[in-house]
Motif scaffolding. Structure first.
Motif, PDB file in Angstrom:
ATOM      1  N   THR A  19       0.857  -1.177   0.000  1.00 52.67           N
ATOM      2  CA  THR A  19       0.000   0.000   0.000  1.00 52.67           C
ATOM      3  C   THR A  19       0.889   1.221   0.000  1.00 52.67           C
ATOM      4  N   THR A  20       0.422   2.261  -0.565  1.00 54.82           N
ATOM      5  CA  THR A  20       1.186   3.492  -0.557  1.00 54.82           C
ATOM      6  C   THR A  20       0.739   4.325   0.625  1.00 54.82           C
ATOM      7  N   ALA A  21       1.692   5.003   1.233  1.00 57.32           N
ATOM      8  CA  ALA A  21       1.364   5.831   2.392  1.00 57.32           C
ATOM      9  C   ALA A  21       0.590   7.052   1.930  1.00 57.32           C
ATOM     10  N   LYS A  22      -0.465   7.324   2.627  1.00 59.15           N
ATOM     11  CA  LYS A  22      -1.288   8.481   2.302  1.00 59.15           C
ATOM     12  C   LYS A  22      -1.100   9.527   3.383  1.00 59.15           C
ATOM     13  N   PRO A  23      -1.105  10.791   3.016  1.00 55.47           N
ATOM     14  CA  PRO A  23      -0.988  11.829   4.035  1.00 55.47           C
ATOM     15  C   PRO A  23      -2.191  11.804   4.961  1.00 55.47           C
ATOM     16  N   ALA A  24      -1.973  12.216   6.175  1.00 55.44           N
ATOM     17  CA  ALA A  24      -3.048  12.232   7.163  1.00 55.44           C
ATOM     18  C   ALA A  24      -4.156  13.164   6.699  1.00 55.44           C
ATOM     19  N   THR A  25      -5.358  12.785   7.024  1.00 56.80           N
ATOM     20  CA  THR A  25      -6.486  13.626   6.639  1.00 56.80           C
ATOM     21  C   THR A  25      -6.529  14.855   7.529  1.00 56.80           C
ATOM     22  N   THR A  26      -7.231  15.842   7.094  1.00 56.48           N
ATOM     23  CA  THR A  26      -7.288  17.084   7.859  1.00 56.48           C
ATOM     24  C   THR A  26      -8.001  16.904   9.184  1.00 56.48           C
ATOM     25  N   GLY A  27      -8.826  15.866   9.312  1.00 52.20           N
ATOM     26  CA  GLY A  27      -9.549  15.644  10.562  1.00 52.20           C
ATOM     27  C   GLY A  27      -8.696  14.945  11.617  1.00 52.20           C
ATOM     28  N   ALA A  28      -7.530  14.381  11.222  1.00 48.62           N
ATOM     29  CA  ALA A  28      -6.692  13.655  12.172  1.00 48.62           C
ATOM     30  C   ALA A  28      -5.942  14.636  13.072  1.00 48.62           C
ATOM     31  N   LYS A  29      -5.655  14.196  14.298  1.00 52.90           N
ATOM     32  CA  LYS A  29      -4.918  15.038  15.241  1.00 52.90           C
ATOM     33  C   LYS A  29      -3.444  15.035  14.887  1.00 52.90           C
ATOM     34  N   GLN A  30      -2.803  16.189  14.997  1.00 55.73           N
ATOM     35  CA  GLN A  30      -1.367  16.290  14.775  1.00 55.73           C
ATOM     36  C   GLN A  30      -0.647  16.092  16.099  1.00 55.73           C
ATOM     37  N   ALA A  31       0.532  15.502  16.024  1.00 54.25           N
ATOM     38  CA  ALA A  31       1.347  15.354  17.231  1.00 54.25           C
ATOM     39  C   ALA A  31       1.842  16.735  17.654  1.00 54.25           C
TER      40      ALA A  31
END
Length: 151
Positions: A19-31
């Protein structure tokens, strides 16, 4: 005598699905990422006059959105390097003396400021470890340490 032999059968190896890595969605929490500084200086080698001018400055901690957080406490370590002549080899060596203290708040106290003003020299190190900030009303965080070498 009969020898019994069993042949091992090779089972086909399944390759994992790629699978190819997908960027985090805008709804996901950032560290949360914190950046510690002494005055406006990040860990580095600093000239002695700058170190002396920073002695009454506070530690500052910001996150990736540049929000400033109050420092609750920190551990301070002063590493003093004293030269001496080794009697056996007649070469110059360095003796290291380490002292430190734990502080509540964001600044060194006046006793330590005075001591460092008198004794700080080229080659000495100043460490600020276990910096604790108040993130929210009920949350404390340990943030990155700072290390300064006096040149």
């Amino acid at each position: 005598m009969l020898q019994e032999s069993t042949a091992q059968q090779k089972t086909p190896v399944k390759k994992p699905a790629t699978t190819t890595a997908k960027p985090a969605t805008t709804g996901a929490k950032q560290a949360i990422r914190f950046k510690s500084s002494w005055g406006l200086n990040l860990s580095d080698s600093i000239p002695r006059p700058l170190a002396l001018s920073l002695l009454d400055s506070a530690l500052r901690v910001r996150d990736q959105t540049n929000t400033l957080f109050p420092v609750q406490s920190f551990e301070f370590t002063y590493v003093k390097k004293e030269p001496y002549i080794n009697d056996t080899t007649e070469q110059i060596s360095f003796y290291t003396e380490t002292t430190g203290d734990i502080f509540k708040g964001a600044k060194l106290d006046t006793l330590w400021q005075g001591h460092l003003r008198r004794s700080l020299e080229k080659g000495d190190e100043l460490w600020f470890n276990d910096i604790i900030i108040k993130y929210k009303e009920d949350k404390l965080y340990r943030v990155p340490s700072l290390k300064f070498e006096v040149r």
